[in-house]
Design a protein around this motif. Structure first.
Motif, PDB file in Angstrom:
ATOM      1  N   PRO A 114       1.137  -1.230  -0.172  1.00  0.00           N
ATOM      2  CA  PRO A 114      -0.448  -0.229   0.112  1.00  0.00           C
ATOM      3  C   PRO A 114       0.797   1.239  -0.416  1.00  0.00           C
ATOM      4  N   GLY A 155       7.645  -7.534   7.880  1.00  0.00           N
ATOM      5  CA  GLY A 155       6.061  -7.676   7.225  1.00  0.00           C
ATOM      6  C   GLY A 155       6.248  -6.919   5.488  1.00  0.00           C
ATOM      7  N   ILE A 156       6.683  -6.269   5.090  1.00  0.00           N
ATOM      8  CA  ILE A 156       6.831  -6.061   3.795  1.00  0.00           C
ATOM      9  C   ILE A 156       7.598  -6.652   3.038  1.00  0.00           C
ATOM     10  N   GLY A 198       4.694  -9.606   3.186  1.00  0.00           N
ATOM     11  CA  GLY A 198       3.984 -10.072   1.300  1.00  0.00           C
ATOM     12  C   GLY A 198       4.076  -9.896   0.326  1.00  0.00           C
ATOM     13  N   GLU A 244       4.157 -13.017  -0.057  1.00  0.00           N
ATOM     14  CA  GLU A 244       3.311 -14.129  -0.837  1.00  0.00           C
ATOM     15  C   GLU A 244       2.565 -13.736  -1.990  1.00  0.00           C
ATOM     16  N   ARG A 257      -0.996 -12.376   6.316  1.00  0.00           N
ATOM     17  CA  ARG A 257       0.051 -12.581   5.327  1.00  0.00           C
ATOM     18  C   ARG A 257       1.116 -11.755   5.232  1.00  0.00           C
ATOM     19  N   LEU A 258       0.544 -11.887   4.123  1.00  0.00           N
ATOM     20  CA  LEU A 258       0.183 -10.517   3.230  1.00  0.00           C
ATOM     21  C   LEU A 258       0.335  -8.824   3.636  1.00  0.00           C
ATOM     22  N   LEU A 259      -0.274  -8.699   4.187  1.00  0.00           N
ATOM     23  CA  LEU A 259      -0.696  -7.209   4.920  1.00  0.00           C
ATOM     24  C   LEU A 259      -1.310  -7.197   6.399  1.00  0.00           C
ATOM     25  N   THR A 295       1.000  -7.263   9.178  1.00  0.00           N
ATOM     26  CA  THR A 295       2.010  -7.014   9.645  1.00  0.00           C
ATOM     27  C   THR A 295       3.164  -6.205   9.274  1.00  0.00           C
ATOM     28  N   ASN A 296       1.958  -5.527   7.696  1.00  0.00           N
ATOM     29  CA  ASN A 296       3.362  -4.653   6.962  1.00  0.00           C
ATOM     30  C   ASN A 296       3.083  -3.146   7.407  1.00  0.00           C
ATOM     31  N   GLU A 297       4.555  -3.320   7.218  1.00  0.00           N
ATOM     32  CA  GLU A 297       5.024  -2.095   8.443  1.00  0.00           C
ATOM     33  C   GLU A 297       3.969  -0.516   7.448  1.00  0.00           C
ATOM     34  N   LEU A 320       0.989  -0.491   5.717  1.00  0.00           N
ATOM     35  CA  LEU A 320      -0.151  -0.418   6.351  1.00  0.00           C
ATOM     36  C   LEU A 320      -0.159  -0.427   7.966  1.00  0.00           C
TER      37      LEU A 320
END
Lengths: 166, 395, 213, 385, 103
Positions: free
Chosen positions: B323, C5-6, C9, C12, D205-207, D209-211, D213
């Motif tokens: 994002p 986390g990136i 992702g 994935e 997994r995809l999002l 823990t995405n920093e 996000l």
């Protein structure tokens, strides 16, 4: 007096004249960038690559954009100016014309002592770097100091607003 | 010395150009030389743009478990042709209140600036339009024209969204230009030259089968990563695509463009991406040099484009995953992470230069880079304020 | 570590990218004109009028009772009753629609007309390739456009149609028997039991369930 | 310059900051791509900071309530599909519940199970689509959305084979459901529900823990408990603020008391909580689905006494409410004994939830407005009715 | 006319244009830009003299131009900052209206 020179000079002068004479301030700045770019091209034509590219980088990339930002921040909708020139425009342009007359006369009448035919010289980057690091190291440091001071000054001016609005 | 077939294949375009030019009278030869190169660059990179748009849409499609365009031509590869025809035949709408002249000039200037940057990119051995003494400086100088073009587009449209987009774009580009330049300075320090050609030449050697790319040093890796992050931001790609954030400010500075002018913006954006990727290749990935000494028989230009495609794929991959950041986060990332890291990297490059070669040098340099990176990222997270959470459940 | 986390992702999406080449079930897209989804039996689109036999005008089951016109929520059905009568699906003389129009640009495919129809005369079609170049006349379907044969009904909703046919057949037999009895007993008596008989068929008809379970 | 500054209005009177910087009044919508329909926000910006925000809706108003008062009770059922057009089955249920209360109709057990199954599938697809749209609003170029839609397709296939339509199902009837489950539907559903946890893992997994996000959502648009309760907010966004209020537990309507499931509660009430609560609720929905698909009995699907035509409940009033995926969806009906309701009113969760938008957005960025709006989860079909 | 003098003439022209702008325009921003133009005119002189001078290897003119550009950048930043500060105070960038020394 090659064709290249004539074209570049024409572009430069047209840009600067437009920059000083147009009504819309943003147009002025855009014309000014044209003038700066023309000047940079003149430097390049003279063999001063480093200076020419720095000119574009600094003037087009920084000064013009900064000016544009300031214009956008300071323009007021209610501000309707009848004239873009100040009340003493006549004396001002007279002075400028006189200055040009004197300079032009001086250039025309002086017999330049050297360099009618341009020698093949180029300001390569490496010698410039060497010169900056050795011969001109003190001016370089002073300029760095100056730039830092300017940076801090600009930041102080910008922070001023935040503190008041907070 | 008679060139071997491998060398011939490598230099085929160079010799072809010489051959073609030699038919002309001597007075025009230098001009024709330049014109030929310019035509070649325009054609090749416009084609690459076309291919990339398809690849990106297909790649994004596959990432999202879709097919992507597959209707026009074999496997959809003629899609850009259809898009081109469409954008050419579309009505060119200009807002009545727009500043007509500036509105028209903006996309032209953008594409012009993007193409100018290719003048100093060596796409193969002896394949560079202008071997400028200050080539990298030239690259960054024309890069500033893009900012101007973007501003012109956003301002002249007389649309609040486009103005917001232009403001964002300029703020972002200026902020990330600093780390971009600082990240490339390490290479300039190591190579001692601003000329792209000599920088590539320095990386063409091999020890064993391993190339002497600047990537294979601690400051090289760090510089490459930082450069690529800054390049993503410079070319307005996701996750730094705020200036055109379609969900927030719709299309940003080119919201009021339609038809072919819109296509030009698209073109300019992709060309900018290719150009910065090309510079990254030139600076860190050995330009046209083969990655292993036993692969040098493959022509140099192929290597360049292979590396370019690799970087493009990474761009697409990132776009398909992440994002978008917010404006303030983007700015704090630039000034609080990128700028200090690039400065530290410059310092590390200096240390590297003065330390004796060996494992200790590697370790020290890597340590000097990793520790601040860790600390700065902690700082970015604002003292662990951003964290995964656990939730309570009520019966 | 920042960026974890990136990277997760990214892994994935890479998995999905590669997986889309390996496993076919990841790609839900159907390449429409070339391949089509299997027709789902329950699918409904716009109503059509069922007719028995070969002549669409003679075999039309509709008796123009106006129930669907009244119950249609968006009021997209327009019926004009005939002045004369013709035998209906079960063999009783009934009015028939002189005009039966459905404005499909208004119809919302709710199936309420089908549910309320006591004569099993209106059913839901499954044809979805309906684009036209004329949005006025081409979207106002008249009786002829709406009339589809019972075979068509069997083709698109086999179980439901079979149940309807069975119900109709018993009804028809009942009417025939009654007519025979009436003819034998008192030839002048008028057949007046129709509405009751018809509504029982409708109530007997929880449509596709009976045969499926 | 006049044209750039033309739409700009200076702050009117305040001496302290008059003219300090210029405010920009921006009309976001109704054609803005991320307003989830035809919604408009009049935003006043200082730079990119939101100073004022006025939600403007009504662009999709189609007189639903008054139309329903002129329709038969059954005739309104397909219109309820169009309220929240992503979750037509829960709308059906809420309306059917209201009419059943009004007319005192009992629902057979099998129909209750079918209702729970379809409602939880609807909840799953709604939350999945919402998270997809939310990340889309954050600029994730559609990847999470496409993953959510991949699962949604399968759910819609199930709906289609059951009800005949993918979105406008028009399935529930007063006293039960319109048709019984087709052959093999339950096995298909069981098989599909078994794959859902895998999808949720992938999604996390995809999002989760995405920093980026986390940076975009944590601490953004914080809704306090008090605000949420005072504004009458319901649904996942209320629970994200830490209020334990779920009609499935409070009312135990239908047969929800038979299932073991938990209500995830947030603590901070920010966008990240609203995001995560939905992910967790999807897991709980899967739990309910597994139980319901296991226990579903045979039997009739509709009360045989219900009339399809000429349905006229006794005079009286009733309010039926359910926990729709977006909040408390209620239908208030007054009957005067005729075939049409005398008064028909929808308690729209989307609209009530939308009223807190301004409080959540003030002081945030334009980009955050879009994300906060996305996290509230509105469908304009229900807001405007 | 020699090549050098043509460069000098262009430079003089730019200087005069800048001067005229700085003296006649009402907008403070354009006055600043006029001053920038004058600085640039001087830079052109430096470069031209370096190029046509007797000792191009010494790079004196180039160095001077580089320093001048650096200082001009600082000047522009501070100048525009001051204009911004003044604007905040007096709500105008028109020099004619900034006629009060007292805040």
């Amino acid at each position: 007096m090659t064709a290249t020179f004539l074209i570049l000079a024409a572009i430069t002068i047209a840009g600067t004249v437009a920059a000083m004479a147009m009504r819309n301030l943003i147009h002025c700045v855009l014309a000014l960038t044209l003038g700066f770019a023309g000047l940079a091209a003149l430097y390049l034509q003279l063999g001063a690559q480093f200076v020419g590219l720095t000119q574009i980088l600094v003037y087009v990339g920084a000064v013009a954009i900064l000016a544009v930002f300031v214009i956008m921040m300071t323009q007021h909708p209610t501000q309707t100016t009848e004239s873009i020139f100040s009340s003493f425009w006549f004396s001002g342009s007279l002075i400028a014309a006189l200055v040009f007359a004197v300079l032009g006369w001086a250039i025309h009448s002086s017999r330049l002592p050297y360099g009618i035919a341009p020698p093949h010289a180029e300001a390569a980057v490496q010698p410039i770097g060497d010169a900056l690091m050795h011969k001109y190291v003190l001016p370089l440091e002073i300029m760095g100091l100056l730039l830092t001071a300017a940076l801090i000054g600009a930041v102080v001016l910008a922070i001023h607003e935040k503190r008041r609005s907070a | 010395m008679i060139p071997t077939p491998v060398q011939q294949a490598d230099q085929i375009f160079v010799t072809l150009q010489h051959r073609l030019v030699s038919y002309l009278p001597a007075a025009f030869q230098s001009v024709a030389d330049v014109i030929l190169s310019v035509i070649a660059i325009v054609l090749v990179f416009a084609l690459l743009f076309a291919v990339t748009t398809v690849l990106e849409r297909k790649g994004l499609g596959r990432i999202q478990n879709r097919y992507g365009p597959n209707r026009v031509g074999p496997a959809g590869f003629f899609q850009p042709l259809a898009d081109g025809v469409k954008s050419l035949t579309k009505e060119d709408l200009v807002p009545r209140t727009a500043d007509q002249m500036v509105h028209f000039m903006a996309p032209v200037l953008l594409v012009l600036a993007a193409f100018l940057a290719y003048a100093v990119l060596p796409v193969g051995r002896n394949m560079v339009l202008a071997n400028l003494n200050a080539g990298i400086l030239f690259f960054f100088a024309v890069g500033t024209l893009v900012e101007l073009a973007v501003f012109m587009a956003g301002w002249s449209s007389r649309n609040k969204y486009s103005l917001l987009g232009a403001m964002r774009a300029i703020a972002q580009m200026i902020s990330y230009e600093v780390p971009l330049v600082l990240a490339s300075i390490v290479v300039i320090m190591a190579a001692g030259s601003l000329s792209t050609v000599s920088i590539v030449d320095m990386q063409t050697g091999y020890s064993g089968i391993w190339p002497h790319w600047f990537l294979f040093t601690p400051w090289g890796i760090a510089g490459f990563i930082l450069f690529m992050i800054a390049a993503t931001a410079e070319s307005n790609r996701s996750p730094f695509d705020l200036p055109e954030g379609e969900s927030e400010i719709i299309a940003g500075y080119y919201i009021e463009y339609s038809g072919f002018k819109f296509a030009l913006f698209f073109l300019g954006e992709y060309l900018g991406m290719f150009a910065t990727s090309g510079l990254a290749i030139t600076l860190f990935l050995g330009g046209w040099a083969a990655p292993f000494s036993f692969l040098t028989w493959i022509p140099s230009y192929l290597w360049f484009f292979a590396k370019l495609l690799l970087l493009i794929v990474i761009f697409i991959w990132i776009r398909g995953t992440l994002p978008r950041l917010r404006m303030d986060q983007l700015m704090s990332f630039a000034w609080q992470f990128m700028l200090p890291m690039t400065l530290i990297n410059v310092f590390v490059a200096g240390v590297w230069h003065f330390m004796p070669a060996g494992v200790i040098r590697w370790g020290v340099c890597a340590l000097v880079l990793v520790v601040p990176a860790f600390l700065l990222s902690r700082g970015l997270k604002q003292g662990k304020k951003f964290a995964a959470r656990t939730y309570r459940f009520a019966e | 570590m920042f960026g974890e986390g990136i990277l997760k992702g990214l892994a994935e999406t890479a998995r999905n990218f590669l997986g889309s080449y390996v496993s076919k079930n990841r790609l839900t897209t159907v390449q429409y004109p070339e391949e089509r989804l299997p027709q789902i039996e329950a699918y409904r689109n716009f109503p059509f009028l069922v007719y028995d036999g070969d002549d669409w005008q003679q075999g039309l089951r509709c008796v123009s009772c106006f129930i669907c016109e009244k119950e249609c929520p968006p009021k997209c059905i327009i019926i004009e009753k005939s002045t004369d009568k013709k035998p209906d699906a079960v063999g009783k003389p009934q009015f028939y629609p002189k005009v039966f129009n459905i404005d499909v640009s208004v119809c919302m495919s709710c199936q309420i007309c089908v549910e309320v129809c006591p004569f099993d005369a209106i059913k839901m079609d499954t044809d979805y390739e309906l684009s036209t170049t004329n949005r006025f006349s081409a979207l106002l379907w008249d009786k002829h456009r709406l009339a589809k044969s019972n075979e068509h009904y069997h083709k698109i909703h086999p179980t439901e149609a079979a149940a309807v046919d069975a119900a109709l057949a018993t009804e028809r037999a009942k009417v025939a028997a009654k007519a025979k009895a009436a003819a034998e007993a008192k030839p002048a008596a008028a057949p007046a039991t129709n509405p009751n008989g018809a509504s029982t068929t409708a109530a007997d008809k929880p449509v596709p369930t009976a045969s499926e379970k | 310059m006049s044209t750039v500054t033309e739409p700009v209005r200076t702050r009117p009177t305040s001496v302290a900051d008059a003219g300090e910087s210029q405010l920009l009044e921006l009309s976001m919508g109704p054609q803005h791509p991320s307003t989830h329909g035809v919604f408009r926000m009049d935003v006043v910006l200082d730079g990119e900071r939101v100073m004022k925000l006025k939600p403007v809706f009504g662009y999709l108003h189609r007189n639903h309530e008054k139309i329903a008062e002129h329709e038969t009770y059954l005739g309104s059922m397909p219109y309820t599909d169009r309220l929240d057009y992503i979750c037509s089955l829960t709308n059906n249920w809420a309306y059917a519940l209201a009419v059943e209360k009004l007319a005192g109709i009992q629902v057979p057990e099998r129909a209750e199970y079918i209702r729970v199954i379809t409602a939880e599938l609807t909840r799953f697809l709604n939350h999945g689509a919402l998270i997809g749209f939310l990340t889309q609003d954050m600029g994730a170029s559609g990847t999470p959305l496409m993953y959510a839609f991949r699962e949604r397709e399968t759910i819609l296939d199930l709906f289609e084979s059951l009800t005949g339509a993918r979105m406008m199902c028009n399935y529930m009837r007063f006293g039960g459901c319109r048709v019984d489950l087709p052959a093999g539907w339950l096995d298909q559903a069981r098989k599909f529900v078994a794959t859902l946890p895998r999808f949720l893992d992938e999604f996390e997994r995809l999002l989760a823990t995405n920093e980026i996000l986390m940076a975009r959502t944590q601490g953004v648009g914080i809704m306090s408990k008090e605000l949420a309760i005072n504004a009458g907010v319901t649904g996942p966004i209320l629970r994200a603020s830490g209020v334990n209020y779920d009609l499935r537990k409070v009312d135990k309507y239908g047969i929800y008391d038979r299932f073991a499931f938990k209500i995830p509660l947030g603590e901070h009430g920010d966008t990240y909580d609203r995001y995560m609560i939905r992910l967790l609720e999807m897991r709980e929905s899967v739990k309910i689905l597994n139980q319901a698909l296991k226990d579903i009995p045979e039997g009739p699907i509709i009360d045989p006494k219900t009339k399809i035509r000429g349905f006229k409940p006794k005079p009286g009033e009733a309010y039926g409410r359910i926990e729709s995926p977006k909040g408390e969806l209620g239908f208030y009906l007054v009957s005067d004994g005729t075939a049409n309701p005398y008064r028909y009113r929808v308690r729209s969760c989307c609209m009530v939830n939308l009223t807190v938008l301004e409080q959540l957005c003030i002081g945030h960025n334009v980009a955050d407005v879009v994300v906060i709006l996305g996290s509230i989860d509105i469908v304009m079909g229900e807001v405007d009715r | 006319m020699s090549s050098l003098s043509s460069y000098l003439l262009v430079s003089a022209l730019i200087f005069s244009i800048g001067l005229a702008g700085a003296l006649t325009r009402r907008s403070a921003i354009l006055v600043l830009i006029g001053i920038e133009l004058m600085l640039n005119a001087a830079n052109l002189n430096f470069i031209a003299f370096w190029r046509y001078g007797p000792n191009p290897q010494a790079l004196t003119g180039v160095m001077f131009a580089i320093f001048s550009i650096g200082i001009a950048a600082a000047e522009a930043a501070v100048g525009l900052g001051i204009i911004l500060a003044v604007y905040r105070h007096s709500k105008t960038t028109e020099l004619d209206q900034m006629n009060s020394m007292k805040g």
